[in-house]
Design an enzyme around this catalytic site. Structure first.
Site, PDB file in Angstrom:
ATOM      1  N   ASP A  12       8.121   0.583  -3.410  1.00  0.00           N
ATOM      2  CA  ASP A  12       7.701  -0.820  -3.401  1.00  0.00           C
ATOM      3  C   ASP A  12       7.188  -1.227  -4.787  1.00  0.00           C
ATOM      4  OD1 ASP A  12       7.019  -3.133  -1.586  1.00  0.00           O
ATOM      5  OD2 ASP A  12       5.006  -2.742  -2.352  1.00  0.00           O
TER       6      ASP A  12
ATOM      7  N   GLU B 118      12.533  -0.788  -5.796  1.00  0.00           N
ATOM      8  CA  GLU B 118      12.452  -2.229  -5.568  1.00  0.00           C
ATOM      9  C   GLU B 118      11.868  -2.832  -6.848  1.00  0.00           C
ATOM     10  OE1 GLU B 118      10.327  -5.911  -3.379  1.00  0.00           O
ATOM     11  OE2 GLU B 118       9.230  -4.237  -4.233  1.00  0.00           O
TER      12      GLU B 118
HETATM   13  C1  NOJ Z   1       7.476  -5.927  -1.767  1.00  0.00           C
HETATM   14  C2  NOJ Z   1       7.627  -5.850  -0.286  1.00  0.00           C
HETATM   15  O1  NOJ Z   1       8.979  -5.804   0.034  1.00  0.00           O
HETATM   16  C3  NOJ Z   1       6.926  -7.062   0.270  1.00  0.00           C
HETATM   17  O2  NOJ Z   1       7.189  -7.264   1.624  1.00  0.00           O
HETATM   18  C4  NOJ Z   1       5.464  -6.915   0.007  1.00  0.00           C
HETATM   19  O3  NOJ Z   1       4.788  -8.075   0.428  1.00  0.00           O
HETATM   20  C5  NOJ Z   1       5.189  -6.700  -1.473  1.00  0.00           C
HETATM   21  N1  NOJ Z   1       6.102  -5.791  -2.092  1.00  0.00           N
HETATM   22  C6  NOJ Z   1       3.802  -6.161  -1.678  1.00  0.00           C
HETATM   23  O4  NOJ Z   1       3.744  -4.836  -1.241  1.00  0.00           O
END
Ligand code: NOJ
Length: 567
Positions: free
Chosen positions: A209, A276
């Site tokens: 993440d 991500e």
């Molecule tokens: C990316 C995640 O996919 C999202 O859902 C989240 O709110 C943020 N990062 C913070 O962790």
């Protein structure tokens, strides 16, 4: 590229499960791990290779689990560690791999470390694990810098009445998600342990993440104002000049993690990481998939591209150029739990934001949206590389735009309400998956309502309504996934054709690694006129039923040479 069994991820199709909205086994209105386990055969039959599960760890659920209070356990809302073990073992028995979510940029404010920090004095070891800064007595209401939360408002909050003394703390997301200090060795060591904990339980990898966010520019300088505005408008796509995104230091962390993953890899399977990282320009993403870092990185430039042939041709070519240069596959994606579902997004008016809806919008034409979504997926699944699918896209689910305000849960909605740039938030793509039309129409009286209401249209799109209907979106996904595997397209090489087609199409020639059947031509028609199938080619897959000689608007076909044995 030739492949060994270990590098399964180079060609894998990975299905994202958002646990609270996938399958509810105990009728409490929220999906859970046993619900996922029970539906693994569905995913096997769909034809995916692996399942990525969004966070299911203990959490106050302020950001649907992306606010983790304990990285090595399961939230009782979703089950137990024993349920996680059963899920992993069942998946492996079915030939599916499991990827879990790792949230290293921030913890929940309920994490024991943050609680310890609040109880400890400024300057203590406990506070050094996070990004605390002093409050200026002469200017107590001005935060340490001008950084903005990704969810709206300032990225700094004051601890209120902390027993150790009050300070500002940084949160790039909600105020309940304090950012960790990745310059602190204890933080690095803790996450090594988290990786090992889940690897020891048998997981096959991690989705990382906010992979572009953990390192902040020393001195925490202000964001130049035009960047701050760009961040809000563009769903946080990072630019190289933003002092908290895409800093070079993040790559040291990934090299360290890669060594841990490699130490668990076997000669039948590598354990993987997927980043991500919302970074641009596209060359920057390739830095995350250098040979000693992540295996994959979501191709958000592709996801962000509008339904425009020139833009699609360019992003596909560029994606191969930058990833080929580092020997990585391209990781295609069209939808996830943070963006407008592509069955709605691809029909939005050009002035709408691509990934986040600002304020109330009129629903775009559903038929157009679904045709384009099916065409976009048929294009994506024909392309070499790996691909991620988001639960429900195989049903053609649209974004739900009319969730009542009092049912919304996304912090983005609450943090931007009443500001100059209000956002609806991401609840509309998180509405629970409809498994049965009857359950949507006449919910069982002994079960709680789903945590977000399912609209009437979900009944028509339910799994049981689509199964066995050859014209359904579900059967389209099944057939594409099976044919993609049979033809070996994912391991092939791609060439975007610029000259042999007219300007309203996207045409990619894919040559499978095993060339026995010759190349497959993937053609998406985005123009208003039909596109005639060349006389020496035959349609082997199409995003619309019944396409043989002429490809209509918003339709994608896979074409084999005449005489090829593929039917
Ligand atoms: C990316 C995640 O996919 C999202 O859902 C989240 O709110 C943020 N990062 C913070 O962790």
């Amino acid at each position: 590229m030739s492949h060994t069994p270990t590098d399964w991820w180079r060609r894998a199709v990975i299905y994202q499960v958002y646990p609270r909205s996938f399958a509810d086994s105990d009728g409490d209105g929220l999906g859970d791990l046993p619900g996922i386990t029970a539906h693994l055969p569905y995913l096997r039959d769909l034809g995916v290779d692996a399942v990525w599960i969004s966070p299911f760890y203990p959490s106050p659920q302020k950001d649907a689990g992306y606010d983790v209070a304990d990285y090595c356990d399961v939230d009782p809302l979703f089950g137990s560690l024993a349920d996680a073990d059963t899920l992993i073992a069942t998946a492996h028995d079915l030939g599916l791999r499991i990827i879990v979510d790792l949230v290293p940029n921030h913890t929940s404010d309920r994490h024991e470390w943050f609680q310890a920090a609040l109880a400890s004095a400024p300057g203590s070891l406990e506070r050094d694990r996070y990004m605390f800064r002093d409050i200026d007595e002469n200017d107590p209401d001005t935060p340490p810098n001008n950084w903005e939360s990704n969810f709206g408002g300032a990225a700094w909050s004051k601890t209120e009445g902390a027993t150790g003394g009050d300070q500002w703390y940084l949160h790039l997301f909600d105020s309940s998600q304090p950012d960790l200090n990745w310059e602190n060795q204890e933080v690095r060591d803790m996450f090594d342990g988290v990786l090992r904990f889940w690897l020891d339980r048998g997981v096959d990898g991690f989705r990382v993440d906010v992979a572009h966010g953990m390192i902040k520019e020393p001195g925490l300088p202000d964001v130049e104002v035009h960047d701050a505005e760009a961040d809000v408008d563009d769903a946080a796509m990072a630019s190289a000049s933003t002092p908290y995104w895409d800093r070079d230091g993040v790559h040291d962390i990934y090299r360290r993690w890669r060594k841990i993953l490699d130490s668990y890899s076997t000669d039948t399977a590598e354990r993987i990481m997927v980043a991500e990282a919302w970074v641009q320009p596209i060359d920057r993403i390739a830095r995350y998939v250098r040979p000693d870092e992540h295996h994959q990185a979501f191709n958000f430039s592709f996801l962000d591209t509008r339904w425009d042939p020139a833009a699609l041709r360019e992003v596909i070519s560029e994606s191969y150029r930058v990833n080929d240069a580092v020997g990585a596959p391209t990781t295609w994606v069209l939808s996830n739990h943070d963006v407008i579902r592509h069955a709605t997004r691809l029909a939005l008016a050009p002035e709408e934001a691509v990934t986040q809806l600002a304020g109330p919008v009129t629903e775009p034409d559903r038929t157009v949206g679904l045709s384009r979504a099916r065409a976009a997926t048929t294009l994506m699944l024909g392309l070499p590389g790996s691909a991620y699918l988001y639960q429900g896209e195989e049903l053609g689910l649209p974004e739900v735009l009319d969730i009542p305000d009092d049912r919304r849960q996304d912090p983005t909605f609450f943090r931007t309400r009443g500001t100059d740039s209000p956002e609806l938030g991401r609840d509309g793509c998180r509405v629970p998956v409809p498994w049965s039309a009857d359950e949507v129409r006449s919910p069982a009286t002994d079960k709680a309502e789903p945590w977000l209401p399912q609209p009437e249209i979900f009944a028509d799109l339910a799994v049981d309504r689509q199964t066995g209907d050859a014209s359904s979106t579900l059967e389209l996904y099944r057939s594409l996934l099976h044919l993609r595997k049979e033809l070996g397209l994912a391991d092939g090489t791609a060439r975007v054709l610029e000259t042999v087609t007219d300007t309203d199409t996207v045409a990619v020639e894919v040559t499978p690694a095993e060339e026995a059947d010759g190349s497959v031509l993937i053609v998406a028609n985005l123009g208003t006129d039909d596109w005639p199938v060349p006389a020496d080619r035959q349609v082997i897959a199409a995003s619309r039923p019944g396409v043989t000689t002429s490809v209509p608007t918003d339709c994608t076909v896979w074409l084999a040479g005449l005489g090829s044995h593929v039917e």
